[in-house]
Design a protein around this motif. Structure first.
Motif, short mmCIF file in Angstrom:
data_model
loop_
_atom_site.label_atom_id
_atom_site.label_comp_id
_atom_site.label_asym_id
_atom_site.label_seq_id
_atom_site.Cartn_x
_atom_site.Cartn_y
_atom_site.Cartn_z
N ALA A 73 45.62 -14.12 -6.35
CA ALA A 73 44.46 -13.80 -6.89
C ALA A 73 44.37 -12.32 -6.36
O ALA A 73 43.40 -11.61 -6.55
CB ALA A 73 43.47 -14.55 -6.04
N ARG A 90 31.24 -21.03 -9.23
CA ARG A 90 31.84 -21.66 -10.57
C ARG A 90 33.02 -22.28 -10.51
O ARG A 90 33.81 -21.81 -9.81
CB ARG A 90 31.48 -20.71 -11.84
CG ARG A 90 29.96 -20.36 -12.02
CD ARG A 90 29.82 -19.53 -13.24
NE ARG A 90 28.55 -19.28 -13.35
CZ ARG A 90 27.69 -18.11 -13.33
NH1 ARG A 90 28.61 -17.05 -12.66
NH2 ARG A 90 26.59 -17.84 -13.49
N HIS A 91 33.69 -22.89 -11.50
CA HIS A 91 35.19 -23.38 -11.68
C HIS A 91 35.92 -21.92 -11.59
O HIS A 91 35.56 -20.87 -12.34
CB HIS A 91 35.27 -23.95 -13.08
CG HIS A 91 36.64 -24.47 -13.16
ND1 HIS A 91 37.40 -25.15 -12.51
CD2 HIS A 91 37.68 -23.87 -14.30
CE1 HIS A 91 38.66 -25.18 -13.01
NE2 HIS A 91 38.80 -24.34 -13.93
N ASN A 92 36.99 -21.84 -10.94
CA ASN A 92 37.79 -20.98 -10.80
C ASN A 92 37.33 -19.66 -9.90
O ASN A 92 38.24 -18.64 -9.66
CB ASN A 92 38.53 -20.24 -11.99
CG ASN A 92 39.63 -21.09 -12.54
OD1 ASN A 92 40.27 -21.61 -11.73
ND2 ASN A 92 39.81 -20.93 -13.98
N SER A 93 36.22 -19.69 -9.13
CA SER A 93 35.77 -18.68 -8.31
C SER A 93 36.60 -18.94 -7.05
O SER A 93 37.21 -19.79 -6.65
CB SER A 93 34.21 -19.04 -7.71
OG SER A 93 33.42 -19.05 -9.11
N VAL A 94 36.97 -17.57 -6.65
CA VAL A 94 37.57 -17.53 -5.31
C VAL A 94 36.31 -17.38 -4.28
O VAL A 94 35.37 -16.63 -4.19
CB VAL A 94 38.51 -16.21 -5.27
CG1 VAL A 94 38.94 -15.99 -3.77
CG2 VAL A 94 39.47 -16.36 -6.22
N ARG A 107 40.78 -20.79 -4.24
CA ARG A 107 40.01 -21.04 -5.56
C ARG A 107 39.40 -22.27 -5.72
O ARG A 107 40.03 -23.31 -5.62
CB ARG A 107 41.19 -20.64 -6.52
CG ARG A 107 40.72 -20.63 -7.98
CD ARG A 107 41.71 -20.01 -8.85
NE ARG A 107 42.30 -18.64 -8.72
CZ ARG A 107 41.84 -17.61 -8.78
NH1 ARG A 107 40.57 -17.48 -9.54
NH2 ARG A 107 42.28 -16.38 -8.71
N TRP A 108 38.01 -22.34 -6.11
CA TRP A 108 37.35 -23.41 -6.46
C TRP A 108 37.67 -24.17 -7.70
O TRP A 108 37.53 -23.39 -8.68
CB TRP A 108 35.98 -23.03 -6.32
CG TRP A 108 34.88 -24.22 -6.17
CD1 TRP A 108 34.15 -24.67 -7.40
CD2 TRP A 108 34.29 -24.75 -5.09
NE1 TRP A 108 33.18 -25.46 -6.76
CE2 TRP A 108 33.32 -25.70 -5.32
CE3 TRP A 108 34.69 -24.59 -3.57
CZ2 TRP A 108 32.80 -26.48 -4.63
CZ3 TRP A 108 33.94 -25.34 -2.87
CH2 TRP A 108 32.93 -26.48 -3.20
N GLN A 109 37.93 -25.24 -7.73
CA GLN A 109 38.54 -25.93 -8.96
C GLN A 109 37.72 -27.21 -9.17
O GLN A 109 37.58 -28.04 -8.41
CB GLN A 109 40.07 -26.49 -8.99
CG GLN A 109 41.05 -25.38 -8.71
CD GLN A 109 41.46 -24.59 -9.99
OE1 GLN A 109 41.70 -25.25 -10.89
NE2 GLN A 109 41.10 -23.39 -10.00
N ASP A 111 37.01 -30.37 -11.63
CA ASP A 111 37.52 -31.49 -12.52
C ASP A 111 36.59 -32.65 -12.71
O ASP A 111 36.72 -33.60 -11.91
CB ASP A 111 38.96 -31.75 -12.00
CG ASP A 111 39.74 -32.62 -13.27
OD1 ASP A 111 39.16 -32.61 -14.33
OD2 ASP A 111 40.63 -33.29 -12.97
#
Length: 148
Positions: A73, A90-94, A107-109, A111
């Motif tokens: 990142a 949000r999705h993909n936020s660090v 990194r926030w994932q 699914d």
């Protein structure tokens, strides 16, 4: 021209050095070299890093990173990150978060209904379990990278 002996602190009789043939009067004109900057007409007295880097001053913090788990990142050991607590995750936020008492940058994932934390140390995200104690501190908006 007066000279100052070693150890003296007075410079009252010191004179500026003027090369032979040089004018001793005030400078009347300055000769510019090169193309003038087009930005010269728009200079407003400086720039404010808060205005450029911070969206919400009340909820923004700077934190120093230790470790290299987020190099993908662009976050390296010793860098400072700007963290905004008011931004939604949000999705993909660090994000900066605590996981079971440990402060982490991950990194926030998302699914479906599952949330995972991704870092460079593994290829698969760590999926959060129901018993995990998780608290998101904020979203990383910028990284101040040291040029070494």
């Amino acid at each position: 021209m007066g000279w100052i002996e070693a150890g003296e602190t007075a410079v009252a009789d010191a004179q500026p050095y003027v090369p032979e043939g040089a004018s001793q009067g005030p400078v009347q004109a300055v000769s510019a070299m090169g193309f003038p900057s087009p930005a010269r007409d728009y200079f407003d007295g400086g720039f404010d890093l808060n205005r450029l880097l911070v969206k919400d001053r009340v909820s923004t913090f700077i934190m120093r990173v230790g470790g290299g788990s987020m190099q993908s990142a662009g976050i390296y050991d010793g860098d400072e990150i700007i963290v905004d607590r008011s931004m939604p995750v949000r999705h993909n936020s660090v994000v900066v978060l605590t996981l079971n008492g440990q402060l982490l940058v991950r990194r926030w994932q998302i699914d479906g209904q599952r949330v995972g934390l991704l870092c460079d140390e593994s290829t698969l995200p760590v999926v959060l379990a129901e018993g995990d104690d998780v608290s998101v501190f904020g979203v990383v908006t910028r990284c101040l990278h040291h040029v070494r």
